[in-house]
Design an enzyme around this catalytic site. Structure first.
Site, PDB file in Angstrom:
ATOM      1  N   SER A  61       0.786  -1.313  -0.091  1.00 56.53           N
ATOM      2  CA  SER A  61       0.087   0.186   0.045  1.00 56.53           C
ATOM      3  C   SER A  61       0.984   1.324  -0.002  1.00 56.53           C
ATOM      4  O   SER A  61       0.223   2.512  -0.449  1.00 56.53           O
ATOM      5  CB  SER A  61      -0.769  -0.053   1.280  1.00 56.53           C
ATOM      6  N   HIS A 285      -0.673   6.694   5.782  1.00 59.18           N
ATOM      7  CA  HIS A 285      -0.118   6.532   4.507  1.00 59.18           C
ATOM      8  C   HIS A 285       0.254   7.588   3.714  1.00 59.18           C
ATOM      9  O   HIS A 285      -0.156   8.908   4.148  1.00 59.18           O
ATOM     10  CB  HIS A 285      -1.087   5.501   3.510  1.00 59.18           C
TER      11      HIS A 285
END
Length: 304
Positions: A61, A285
């Protein structure tokens, strides 16, 4: 292959590690995307020494870009502005295949991830460039983050998360990193076996918490002492990746150093890591600026 671009919508819950952590939910669904592929084939152009670039992007990811607009594959949290896409555009790649997928670990390079084929199946004998961003899920990074948040809420002082992973003098995270090293080495060997002409860039992870070890409990509710411990384990992971790249003929891309000062504790507009699910990216993220930085770091290695 590429799936049609769609306007960004909130990523599925499995792509929201920070939001899930801060809501104290289980990490079993974090980063658990079903792999899919996306590719683009822009007009053939030449780069480097007149050779066309045939580029394949592999990874998890932190490479796919969950929540970063525009999402081209919701299941894998893949963005049209992730660092692989930016690298491909900058190089005017003759071909580009992006099989990065949230939830991927080293197993999913050579074995299916859900209904999708192994990521290494995207490689071809004429592939000339490969980026690989992997290892965090082998450590269960989402689980570590969630445990640190849970324990930080219960015991905000000290370093309860560190203590939980170092009982009786052990170093559980260090052991996980050591166990991941030969897996990364095996993946690199397999890449070269399938694409012997490829230059391989092993991409590290950008800074999630402050590099100086300071805390920001109002934003990331770790216990005070766990910020520095988490930073140290993060650096240990990156060091292992650099060592595995250096053990062969591959190049390590340092995404950490450029990101110092842009961690999840920083305000919007400064941070490159989102501390929770936002319109910019999935929690914990990189946002678009973070991917731009990693792309720049990767491109810089190609000129050396």
């Amino acid at each position: 292959m590429p799936p049609p671009s769609r306007r960004s919508t909130p990523a599925p819950a499995r792509h929201r590690p920070a939001a899930a952590a801060l809501a104290l939910v289980s990490t079993t669904a974090l980063l658990a995307g079903t792999a899919a592929t996306a590719s683009a084939t822009p007009p053939s152009a030449e780069a480097g020494h007149g050779a066309p670039v045939h580029y394949v992007a592999l990874g998890d990811s932190f490479s796919s870009g969950p929540g970063v607009p525009e999402q081209t594959d919701e299941a894998c949290g893949r963005s049209s502005r992730n660092y692989p896409a930016l690298v491909a555009t900058s190089l005017t790649a003759a071909s580009f295949t992006d099989v990065t997928c949230a939830g991927a670990d080293t197993r999913h390079l050579t074995a299916p991830q859900g209904a999708a084929a192994p990521q290494l199946d995207a490689l071809r004998p004429d592939t000339t460039l490969v980026t690989l961003g992997i290892g965090g899920n082998d450590l269960d990074l989402p689980g570590i983050l969630t445990r640190c948040v849970l324990l930080g809420k219960l015991a905000p002082l000290g370093a309860p998360c560190k203590r939980s992973y170092t009982l009786l003098g052990s170093d559980e995270i260090g052991a996980r990193i050591a166990a991941t090293a030969p897996k990364v080495a095996a993946v690199l060997a397999e890449i070269h076996g399938r694409s012997p002409k490829a230059r391989v860039l092993v991409v590290g992870y950008p800074a999630i918490v402050p590099d100086d070890g300071t805390s920001c409990r109002a934003t990331v509710p770790f216990a005070e002492g766990d910020f520095a411990w988490f930073r140290d384990k993060h650096k240990q992971l990156n060091s292992m990746l650099a060592q595995q790249a250096g053990a062969g003929r591959d190049t390590y891309v340092d995404a950490y150093a450029p990101s110092v000062g842009h961690d999840a504790c920083k305000p919007r507009g400064v941070r490159w890591i989102e501390p929770e699910q936002t319109a910019e990216a999935a929690g914990f993220h990189p946002n678009a600026a973070g991917h731009r930085s990693t792309a720049d770091a990767a491109l810089a290695t190609l000129t050396r």
